[in-house]
Motif scaffolding. Structure first.
Motif, PDB file in Angstrom:
ATOM      1  N   SER A 145     -42.834 -35.331   2.953  1.00  0.00           N
ATOM      2  CA  SER A 145     -42.864 -36.255   2.139  1.00  0.00           C
ATOM      3  C   SER A 145     -43.825 -37.408   2.680  1.00  0.00           C
ATOM      4  CB  SER A 145     -41.322 -36.915   1.958  1.00  0.00           C
ATOM      5  OG  SER A 145     -40.416 -36.047   1.675  1.00  0.00           O
ATOM      6  N   LEU A 153     -38.110 -41.329   2.414  1.00  0.00           N
ATOM      7  CA  LEU A 153     -37.610 -39.998   2.060  1.00  0.00           C
ATOM      8  C   LEU A 153     -37.553 -38.738   3.158  1.00  0.00           C
ATOM      9  CD1 LEU A 153     -39.623 -39.736  -1.340  1.00  0.00           C
ATOM     10  CD2 LEU A 153     -37.251 -39.758  -1.072  1.00  0.00           C
ATOM     11  N   LYS A 185     -34.089 -36.429  -2.431  1.00  0.00           N
ATOM     12  CA  LYS A 185     -35.181 -36.431  -3.222  1.00  0.00           C
ATOM     13  C   LYS A 185     -35.012 -36.400  -4.808  1.00  0.00           C
ATOM     14  CE  LYS A 185     -38.698 -34.649   0.046  1.00  0.00           C
ATOM     15  NZ  LYS A 185     -37.832 -34.576   1.132  1.00  0.00           N
ATOM     16  N   ALA A 241     -41.529 -38.609  -4.298  1.00  0.00           N
ATOM     17  CA  ALA A 241     -40.401 -37.727  -4.343  1.00  0.00           C
ATOM     18  C   ALA A 241     -40.670 -36.284  -4.919  1.00  0.00           C
ATOM     19  CB  ALA A 241     -39.132 -38.365  -4.961  1.00  0.00           C
TER      20      ALA A 241
END
Length: 340
Positions: free
Chosen positions: A70, A221, A227, A274
């Motif tokens: 991420s 994240l 997510k 995400a």
């Protein structure tokens, strides 16, 4: 990408984009102004830039698989955004100072040369990627034979239902935000009475202001995960801000629509941070490049199809909210469909 490898595709994209930029630069030279040739060059550059941006996410997905995926993708996207925004800001300034387009376009061509150099460097560095090291080890030790993947439509079945649901949601959101970006200056000017210059600064500066927000989102994240919840939160945030735009009345030289504009793009930044790593997680490692390749194709299609539709709606709608009410509802319906 699946058949030829990511390095071959990446270098091909950079080369074709460089040729397109040269065509554009030649077409605006003082003694040789050719609008059709400029259109061809800019079409090539625009198409390549979108595809190359998505292509680079494949590197981040493979290099940082099951690690800081991420965060890596967020940083990658941040630099792409900063580079694009910098060119959008500097090229008009150069053109205004030189009283022409040629110098600005040729300056961008020089930037493309650096892209070729960095592409070659990336090709060399990529030999140390985890998947390439594994293939080299298998070849040296007489392990499983290294073969290039050959694309077949049967592979599409292996992508799975979650991939297609994410892809459809991604396309709906991308179509909305791309179209909104295209009309942002006119929207802020007509709805809130801002001058075209100020509206242009707000629209152009927003991606730069929110670039750091992408890193924060990616870092969170990576540590927290969840997510899917982040994707839902991002879509809800975008939908609420679009709803506020529908409710807000027109005004003259007022700025209370600007925070909602920024929040809309904050939601989009969170969504991108995400959803891209989600593709890497839900797909088998051998299908990651194919998954991003499909997204590249559909991303380009959505970016090409939806904005003209929005333009037609704006041009043919009069009345409430300076003619933007219908297109605001259209955007809201698209985001709501992505939420579903």
């Amino acid at each position: 990408v699946t058949s030829l490898g990511r390095n071959a595709v990446m270098l091909s994209l950079i080369t074709v984009g460089f040729v397109g930029q040269i065509i554009s630069s030649i077409s605006v030279m003082h003694n040789f102004r050719n609008y059709p040739l400029l259109l061809i060059g800019e079409t090539i550059v625009g198409t390549i830039s979108v595809n190359l941006s998505m292509m680079l996410q494949t590197y981040a997905a493979v290099w940082f698989m099951n690690k800081e995926t991420s965060l890596a993708m967020s940083i990658n996207g941040m630099f792409s955004t900063l580079a694009s925004s910098s060119i959008f800001f500097t090229q008009p300034i150069i053109c205004n100072k030189t009283k022409g387009l040629a110098v600005g376009f040729w300056a961008t061509t020089i930037v493309c040369i650096f892209s070729i150099v960095t592409g070659l460097m990336l090709r060399w560095v990529d030999q140390f990627a985890p998947d390439n090291l594994e293939k080299a080890h298998e070849s040296e030790t007489g392990g499983s034979e290294v073969k290039k993947s050959i694309f077949s439509f049967g592979i599409l079945k292996q992508l799975g239902f979650p991939f297609w649901m994410l892809t459809i949601g991604h396309l709906l959101v991308v179509g909305t935000i791309t179209s909104f970006t295209n009309i942002a200056c006119g929207f802020l000017h007509d709805r809130f009475g801002l001058s075209t210059e100020i509206a242009g600064y707000i629209a152009g500066a927003t991606p730069i202001i929110l670039a750091g927000f992408s890193i924060v989102c990616g870092s969170l994240l990576h540590k927290i995960g969840r997510k899917v919840n982040a994707i839902l939160l991002a879509i809800i945030l975008m939908a609420l801000n679009l709803l506020f735009f529908i409710i807000l009345p027109n005004c003259e030289e007022c700025y209370y629509g600007v925070p909602f504009y920024l929040l809309l793009f904050m939601g989009y930044n969170l969504f991108v941070c995400a959803i891209y790593p989600s593709f890497a997680y839900i797909l088998p490692e051998k299908l990651v490049s194919l998954g991003f390749g499909i997204n590249i194709s559909l991303f380009s299609a959505a970016s090409a199809v939806v904005p003209p539709i929005v333009g037609l709606i704006v041009d043919n709608t009069k009345g409430a909210q300076s003619g933007y009410l219908v297109v605001e509802i259209f955007f809201l319906l698209m985001v709501a469909a992505a939420l579903i």
